[in-house]
Design an enzyme around this catalytic site. Structure first.
Site, PDB file in Angstrom:
ATOM      1  N   ASN A 194       0.842  -1.204   0.000  1.00 37.26           N
ATOM      2  CA  ASN A 194       0.000   0.000   0.000  1.00 37.26           C
ATOM      3  C   ASN A 194       0.877   1.254   0.000  1.00 37.26           C
ATOM      4  O   ASN A 194       0.777   2.119   0.889  1.00 37.26           O
ATOM      5  CB  ASN A 194      -0.944  -0.010   1.204  1.00 37.26           C
ATOM      6  CG  ASN A 194      -2.223   0.759   0.944  1.00 37.26           C
ATOM      7  OD1 ASN A 194      -2.345   1.444  -0.078  1.00 37.26           O
ATOM      8  ND2 ASN A 194      -3.168   0.682   1.858  1.00 37.26           N
ATOM      9  N   HIS A 198      -8.512   3.443   8.416  1.00 39.45           N
ATOM     10  CA  HIS A 198      -9.067   2.172   7.952  1.00 39.45           C
ATOM     11  C   HIS A 198     -10.469   1.932   8.488  1.00 39.45           C
ATOM     12  O   HIS A 198     -11.291   1.292   7.820  1.00 39.45           O
ATOM     13  CB  HIS A 198      -8.159   1.009   8.355  1.00 39.45           C
ATOM     14  CG  HIS A 198      -6.995   0.812   7.445  1.00 39.45           C
ATOM     15  ND1 HIS A 198      -5.778   1.434   7.621  1.00 39.45           N
ATOM     16  CD2 HIS A 198      -6.853   0.051   6.318  1.00 39.45           C
ATOM     17  CE1 HIS A 198      -4.950   1.073   6.669  1.00 39.45           C
ATOM     18  NE2 HIS A 198      -5.569   0.236   5.858  1.00 39.45           N
TER      19      HIS A 198
END
Length: 442
Positions: free
Chosen positions: A338, A369
């Site tokens: 990521n 998140h």
């Protein structure tokens, strides 16, 4: 703990998730075709910047509505709220207000998922695009603050390079946040890079960094992304096959099955933990590599020329699979996983945190998140693993550099330890809830 939903609700949620996944893949494949068309027929030599901005924005809005229905209103509300902040807030506070509003709205949406869907939607839903837009909003706000509200000598070299000197117009702002290439799965990119791409300066700027006359060229070459796109589509296909086989056959839930825990030796449990963690990766490889290919197909993502003279199209790449699978340190692993989110965390948090930048960065990552407890188990554990790995490397590594066999042995041991440490750290991220996480730890 959230109460279990009734069977009818489970069936409804399952169908909704399947529909979202189908819409996601359909949108990304259509976006890939649109990206090729965009590069060929609406390239900078065929269309003005305004036309390119408008096309990218309208298609992005259409994809969002098609994929997420009325939930897409959340994307547009957040975008317009922050456009107001960007134009009305004072420059010294623009990054603070934008950050609080964007992260606050994202967190409220994450909370609504818990109480409305009861842990039901765990894959593709509107919070995914909202997370990407939050990254872009805060990135632009920080870079605008750097460009207008700070002196050049106060900035790092990277901050100075990416600083935005003027507020964008509404069309530029909407195009940057909602363009069809990144609306569904990202990745986040820098505002100046995106504007340079729309205006046709993106590739040219990177090519000027090389002395082509010394290489025997009379003029600048014209690199094509087709080869890079085909290569990434092959990775996407392999990832999809692995997802449909490995991921389904090695579920993370089995790691906390009572029979498995009672009858399986400890080392075998560790081995299976590694296997199920590996099996959870292909869906990310698929989504991120396909998103990268879409941007490349449109002509966006050129990063220059490597030492072998090969054209590189990895400016927006979100992962380096080889470096992930061969990582010999926790730092190397997370730097190649990521990638664009790691860059965002560095630019908006780590580089600006007045104290404890590592801890604050992990906490922000968890908050971004969502609010599932598993995220916080993972990222708080990540702080300890990072500090421990850094201490071991600084104090021990130099003892193993005196000979090749010692260095190989060190690399093998640190690879095994890194892979197990990552598996241990991310397991709660996949399981989400408190009870299975505590059972896993025990």
């Amino acid at each position: 703990e959230t109460p279990s939903p009734p069977p009818l609700r489970i069936a409804t949620i399952f169908c909704f998730v399947c529909l979202l996944q189908i819409n996601f893949v359909a949108c990304q494949l259509f976006a890939l075709l649109a990206a090729f068309w965009f590069r060929i027929y609406l390239g900078p030599s065929h269309a003005s910047s305004a036309v390119r901005h408008a096309f990218a924005t309208l298609f992005g809005i259409y994809f969002a509505v098609f994929c997420f229905g009325w939930y897409s209103i959340h994307l547009f509300v957040l975008v317009m709220m922050n456009y107001g902040i960007m134009n009305m807030a004072s420059i010294p506070n623009i990054h603070r207000y934008s950050f609080v509003v964007a992260m606050g709205y994202l967190t409220l949406c994450h909370i609504s998922r818990i109480y409305i869907f009861h842990y039901g939607i765990l894959t593709t839903d509107f919070s995914g695009p909202l997370m990407i837009i939050t990254q872009k909003i805060t990135t632009l706000a920080c870079q605008l603050h750097d460009g207008i509200g700070r002196q050049a000598e106060e900035l790092t070299a990277e901050q100075n390079r990416l600083a935005v000197k003027t507020r964008p117009s509404l069309l530029e702002y909407l195009s940057y946040l909602l363009n069809f290439m990144s609306i569904i799965a990202g990745p986040c990119s820098n505002y100046k890079d995106y504007i340079a791409f729309i205006e046709g300066r993106h590739v040219h700027m990177k090519l000027l960094e090389v002395n082509w006359k010394q290489k025997g060229y009379d003029r600048l070459p014209d690199p094509s992304p087709t080869g890079a796109v085909m290569y990434k589509l092959c990775i996407t296909l392999v990832s999809l096959i692995l997802f449909l086989t490995l991921t389904k056959n090695f579920p993370m839930a089995y790691i906390i099955d009572n029979e498995f825990l009672d009858k399986t030796p400890f080392l075998s449990r560790l081995g299976y933990l590694y296997v199920v963690t590996q099996a959870a990766k292909p869906k990310y490889y698929f989504a991120w590599t396909l998103a990268d290919a879409v941007n490349n197909a449109a002509g966006y993502g050129f990063s220059g020329v490597d030492e072998r003279g090969t054209f590189r199209w990895d400016l927006l790449s979100n992962l380096n699979i080889w470096n992930i699978e061969t990582a010999t340190s926790f730092k190397m692993y997370i730097e190649n996983w990521n990638i664009q989110t790691a860059a965002w965390l560095k630019r908006v948090c780590y580089d600006r945190a007045p104290w404890y930048p590592t801890a604050l960065t992990f906490i922000l990552s968890a908050l971004w998140h969502g609010i599932y407890p598993g995220y916080y188990f993972t990222f708080l554990t990540g702080i300890l693993i990072t500090l421990a790995a850094r201490a071991i490397r600084n104090n021990c590594r130099h003892y193993f550099l005196s000979s090749v066999p010692l260095k190989i042995a060190y690399d093998v041991v640190t690879w095994v330890v890194t892979q197990l440490a990552v598996s241990y750290t991310v397991a709660p991220f996949v399981m989400l809830a408190v009870e299975p996480t505590i059972k896993f730890y025990r």
